[in-house]
Write a protein that holds these residues in place. Structure first.
Motif, PDB file in Angstrom:
ATOM      1  N   VAL A 194     -76.741  23.767   4.517  1.00 27.82           N
ATOM      2  CA  VAL A 194     -76.838  23.029   3.255  1.00 27.82           C
ATOM      3  C   VAL A 194     -75.512  22.402   2.824  1.00 27.82           C
ATOM      4  CG1 VAL A 194     -78.805  24.355   2.410  1.00 27.82           C
ATOM      5  CG2 VAL A 194     -76.503  25.091   1.819  1.00 27.82           C
ATOM      6  N   GLU A 238     -69.535  44.867   2.434  1.00 27.01           N
ATOM      7  CA  GLU A 238     -70.846  44.667   1.817  1.00 27.01           C
ATOM      8  C   GLU A 238     -71.445  46.005   1.365  1.00 27.01           C
ATOM      9  OE1 GLU A 238     -72.109  41.887   0.968  1.00 27.01           O
ATOM     10  OE2 GLU A 238     -70.894  40.485   2.115  1.00 27.01           O
ATOM     11  N   SER A 247     -70.382  38.349   0.750  1.00 23.89           N
ATOM     12  CA  SER A 247     -71.550  37.683   0.171  1.00 23.89           C
ATOM     13  C   SER A 247     -71.295  37.283  -1.281  1.00 23.89           C
ATOM     14  CB  SER A 247     -72.789  38.571   0.282  1.00 23.89           C
ATOM     15  OG  SER A 247     -72.628  39.753  -0.459  1.00 23.89           O
ATOM     16  N   SER A 248     -70.437  38.008  -1.984  1.00 23.35           N
ATOM     17  CA  SER A 248     -70.093  37.620  -3.356  1.00 23.35           C
ATOM     18  C   SER A 248     -69.321  36.301  -3.351  1.00 23.35           C
ATOM     19  CB  SER A 248     -69.240  38.695  -4.026  1.00 23.35           C
ATOM     20  OG  SER A 248     -69.926  39.913  -4.081  1.00 23.35           O
ATOM     21  N   MET A 266     -71.488  24.686  -6.015  1.00 27.59           N
ATOM     22  CA  MET A 266     -72.324  23.555  -5.613  1.00 27.59           C
ATOM     23  C   MET A 266     -73.340  23.225  -6.712  1.00 27.59           C
ATOM     24  SD  MET A 266     -74.778  23.178  -2.320  1.00 27.59           S
ATOM     25  CE  MET A 266     -74.686  21.720  -1.310  1.00 27.59           C
ATOM     26  N   LYS A 267     -73.928  24.263  -7.284  1.00 31.44           N
ATOM     27  CA  LYS A 267     -74.909  24.048  -8.355  1.00 31.44           C
ATOM     28  C   LYS A 267     -74.239  23.479  -9.600  1.00 31.44           C
ATOM     29  CE  LYS A 267     -78.224  27.674  -7.226  1.00 31.44           C
ATOM     30  NZ  LYS A 267     -78.629  29.036  -7.590  1.00 31.44           N
ATOM     31  N   LEU A 306     -69.506  34.044  -0.994  1.00 30.67           N
ATOM     32  CA  LEU A 306     -70.469  33.008  -0.606  1.00 30.67           C
ATOM     33  C   LEU A 306     -71.299  32.579  -1.819  1.00 30.67           C
ATOM     34  CD1 LEU A 306     -71.983  31.349   1.573  1.00 30.67           C
ATOM     35  CD2 LEU A 306     -73.460  33.339   1.903  1.00 30.67           C
ATOM     36  N   GLY A 307     -71.754  33.558  -2.592  1.00 22.15           N
ATOM     37  CA  GLY A 307     -72.532  33.256  -3.793  1.00 22.15           C
ATOM     38  C   GLY A 307     -71.732  32.388  -4.761  1.00 22.15           C
ATOM     39  N   GLU A 350     -77.693  32.544  -4.793  1.00 18.93           N
ATOM     40  CA  GLU A 350     -76.300  32.975  -5.019  1.00 18.93           C
ATOM     41  C   GLU A 350     -76.121  34.446  -4.674  1.00 18.93           C
ATOM     42  OE1 GLU A 350     -74.589  31.748  -8.807  1.00 18.93           O
ATOM     43  OE2 GLU A 350     -76.043  30.113  -8.886  1.00 18.93           O
ATOM     44  N   VAL A 387     -71.765  28.812  -3.539  1.00 18.93           N
ATOM     45  CA  VAL A 387     -73.063  28.208  -3.852  1.00 18.93           C
ATOM     46  C   VAL A 387     -73.132  27.864  -5.339  1.00 18.93           C
ATOM     47  CG1 VAL A 387     -75.566  28.576  -3.881  1.00 18.93           C
ATOM     48  CG2 VAL A 387     -74.213  29.401  -1.949  1.00 18.93           C
ATOM     49  N   ALA A 388     -72.608  28.754  -6.175  1.00 19.23           N
ATOM     50  CA  ALA A 388     -72.621  28.509  -7.622  1.00 19.23           C
ATOM     51  C   ALA A 388     -71.827  27.246  -7.959  1.00 19.23           C
ATOM     52  CB  ALA A 388     -72.033  29.716  -8.356  1.00 19.23           C
ATOM     53  N   MET A 418     -76.456  29.276   5.429  1.00 20.37           N
ATOM     54  CA  MET A 418     -75.946  28.390   4.385  1.00 20.37           C
ATOM     55  C   MET A 418     -75.118  27.255   4.992  1.00 20.37           C
ATOM     56  SD  MET A 418     -77.407  29.532   1.787  1.00 20.37           S
ATOM     57  CE  MET A 418     -76.692  28.502   0.522  1.00 20.37           C
TER      58      MET A 418
END
Lengths: 158, 113
Positions: free
Chosen positions: B96, A65, B56-57, B66-67, B59-60, A122, B63-64, B93
């Protein structure tokens, strides 16, 4: 004070911290793929040092990170060197990450939590993850370079 | 980014055939999944049992996806390894997504709702 960017070469990167001993130290060019390669090397190194899988996973996540942030923001316009120095000290992994890119905007790591899960964010997770998994986080921007000192606790294995 | 797809009792299972979902592959993951979503099936189950590192990228990117599905199809996750589960937990997260320990056996009835 913060904000002067000095072009550096491998020759004028600060030397490793004393006491690194059997620690891990490397300098690499910023970039997602380079970070991945270094994280795999770090994982192998920590495994040979007998670090447990959970701590090893935490160290890999935290440092990935940090390096991702430097790649994305510090060196947004052009890649540059990242120095990673790490060693075990007592019940923790002590890490120093140095870069020569643009300092953090406020001169300190962001502390705002990510948007709540139901907003389906996101991004904005990085520093939250880093803060949660470390018990020491000191950031200083110096003329020409930025230094992040952090400590990842080694939790007792049940 | 290598993924594979299969039909599982009407669900579309997308399996990540990689050990890492990180900043280096987050974009290509999204693109690969976007193409895979052309196949029918609901819910969409992302099989992450081979992934041992998520940042985290990554994970993002999940999530993307899912959207991307919008309200028509639900995204569920299966086989989170300990390091991956930790990232979902730290960011909350995990609250969700519907999480499965492992993919249901082929032939077993699929939960609906």
């Amino acid at each position: 004070m913060c904000g002067r960017i000095v072009k550096v070469t491998r020759d004028n990167i600060p030397p490793d911290e004393p006491g690194a001993g059997s620690g891990f130290a490397c300098v690499f060019q910023s970039g997602d793929m380079q970070t991945r390669k270094v994280m795999l090397r770090l994982r192998n190194h920590l495994r040979t040092q007998g670090v447990d899988d959970a701590t090893l996973g935490t160290a890999e996540l935290v440092l990935a990170e940090v390096c991702n942030n430097i790649t994305e923001h510090g060196y947004a316009t052009a890649p540059g060197p990242i120095q990673l120095v790490l060693h075990c000290e007592g019940d923790g992994l002590v890490c120093i990450v140095t870069d020569y890119g643009v300092p953090l905007p406020e001169g300190t790591p962001p502390s705002a939590p990510p948007d709540p899960p139901w907003c389906l964010p996101e991004g904005g997770f990085g520093w939250h993850i880093i803060r949660t998994l470390t018990d020491r986080l000191d950031y200083h921007c110096h003329p020409g370079f930025n230094r992040l000192d952090l400590r990842i606790p080694i939790l007792p294995v049940n | 980014m290598n993924i594979s797809t299969q039909d599982l009792n009407g669900a579309l299972v997308i399996t990540l055939e990689e050990q890492r979902l990180d900043a280096a592959v987050a974009l290509s993951f999204k693109e690969a999944v976007r193409e895979a979503l052309a196949e029918p099936g609901a819910p969409v189950i992302l099989d992450m049992s081979r992934v041992d590192f998520l940042d985290s990228s990554g994970l993002g990117a999940v999530v993307a996806v899912m959207k991307l599905l919008g309200g028509d199809r639900r995204l569920e996750l299966s086989g989170l390894t300990p390091n991956v589960a930790k990232v979902f937990r730290l960011t909350r997260m995990d609250t969700v997504f519907t999480l499965h320990d492992r993919l249901p056996e082929r032939g077993a009835s699929q939960a609906t709702g």
